[in-house]
Design a protein around this motif. Structure first.
Motif, short mmCIF file in Angstrom:
data_model
loop_
_atom_site.label_atom_id
_atom_site.label_comp_id
_atom_site.label_asym_id
_atom_site.label_seq_id
_atom_site.Cartn_x
_atom_site.Cartn_y
_atom_site.Cartn_z
N GLN A 8 0.95 -1.14 -0.11
CA GLN A 8 -0.03 -0.10 -0.05
C GLN A 8 0.77 1.07 0.03
OE1 GLN A 8 -2.32 -1.00 3.63
NE2 GLN A 8 -4.03 -1.45 2.20
N VAL A 9 0.61 2.22 -0.91
CA VAL A 9 1.36 3.37 -0.95
C VAL A 9 0.84 4.63 -1.25
CG1 VAL A 9 3.30 1.86 -2.08
CG2 VAL A 9 1.64 3.11 -3.82
N LEU A 10 1.38 5.74 -1.01
CA LEU A 10 0.80 6.96 -1.56
C LEU A 10 1.51 7.51 -2.67
CD1 LEU A 10 0.19 8.69 1.83
CD2 LEU A 10 -1.51 7.85 0.39
N VAL A 11 1.14 8.04 -3.61
CA VAL A 11 1.81 8.55 -4.85
C VAL A 11 2.22 9.93 -4.43
CG1 VAL A 11 1.67 9.46 -7.31
CG2 VAL A 11 0.58 7.14 -6.64
N VAL A 12 3.50 10.24 -4.66
CA VAL A 12 4.15 11.53 -4.11
C VAL A 12 4.46 12.48 -5.37
CG1 VAL A 12 6.03 12.49 -3.00
CG2 VAL A 12 5.36 10.20 -2.17
N SER A 13 5.00 12.04 -6.34
CA SER A 13 5.45 12.65 -7.48
C SER A 13 5.64 11.76 -8.51
CB SER A 13 6.36 13.78 -7.43
OG SER A 13 7.57 13.11 -7.12
N SER A 43 16.78 0.47 -6.52
CA SER A 43 17.26 0.31 -4.99
C SER A 43 17.25 1.77 -4.36
CB SER A 43 18.74 -0.26 -4.86
OG SER A 43 19.58 0.34 -5.45
N HIS A 44 17.07 1.82 -2.97
CA HIS A 44 16.81 3.20 -2.59
C HIS A 44 17.27 3.05 -1.26
CE1 HIS A 44 15.11 6.84 -1.28
NE2 HIS A 44 14.62 6.25 -0.30
N GLU A 45 18.53 3.80 -0.80
CA GLU A 45 19.10 3.90 0.39
C GLU A 45 19.37 2.51 1.13
OE1 GLU A 45 17.04 6.34 3.02
OE2 GLU A 45 17.07 8.23 1.84
N GLY A 46 19.80 1.60 0.01
CA GLY A 46 20.42 0.50 0.80
C GLY A 46 19.38 -0.52 0.56
N ALA A 47 17.94 -0.39 0.35
CA ALA A 47 16.78 -1.38 0.35
C ALA A 47 16.81 -1.81 -0.81
CB ALA A 47 15.68 -0.31 0.81
N ARG A 48 16.75 -3.26 -1.05
CA ARG A 48 16.54 -3.88 -2.23
C ARG A 48 15.21 -4.49 -2.16
NH1 ARG A 48 22.63 -5.75 -3.40
NH2 ARG A 48 23.50 -3.55 -3.44
N ALA A 53 11.55 -1.11 2.70
CA ALA A 53 11.63 0.17 2.25
C ALA A 53 10.04 0.94 2.94
CB ALA A 53 11.06 0.42 0.84
N ILE A 54 9.57 0.28 3.84
CA ILE A 54 8.51 0.83 4.53
C ILE A 54 8.69 2.02 5.23
CG2 ILE A 54 7.06 0.43 6.53
CD1 ILE A 54 7.11 -2.86 5.71
N HIS A 55 7.79 2.92 5.23
CA HIS A 55 7.86 4.37 5.61
C HIS A 55 8.98 5.21 5.09
CE1 HIS A 55 4.80 3.18 8.49
NE2 HIS A 55 5.73 2.48 9.15
N LYS A 56 9.49 4.81 3.51
CA LYS A 56 10.02 5.62 2.80
C LYS A 56 9.52 5.80 1.67
CE LYS A 56 14.38 3.52 5.01
NZ LYS A 56 15.42 2.40 4.84
#
Length: 74
Positions: A8-13, A43-48, A53-56
């Motif tokens: 579940q996500v929120l679209v930011v941009s 990948s994002h800040e080391g998360a693969r 990536a929860i709360h990121k």
């Protein structure tokens, strides 16, 4: 509702694609990972995987985001 919802996500941009990736990406904020072991597209800040990536904010392919349902698909 689709069967294979990853999270579940929120679209930011929308992402301004300076590097000319093959697909358009959007930036999403991950609220919940339903399939935590699913690999991230970028990948994002080391998360693969999405579970890390929860709360990121991460990037996901636009075609696999359902803004009305607030979810991402594989």
């Amino acid at each position: 509702m689709p069967e294979n919802i990853l999270g579940q996500v929120l679209v930011v941009s929308m992402v301004d694609d300076e590097r000319k990736y093959d697909h358009a990406f959007v930036k999403v904020y991950v609220e919940k990972a339903l399939i935590p072991s699913e690999k991230l597209r970028r990948s994002h800040e080391g998360a693969r995987v999405i579970g890390k990536a929860i709360h990121k904010c991460i990037y996901w392919e636009f075609v696999d985001v359902c803004p009305k349902l607030g979810c991402i698909l594989p």
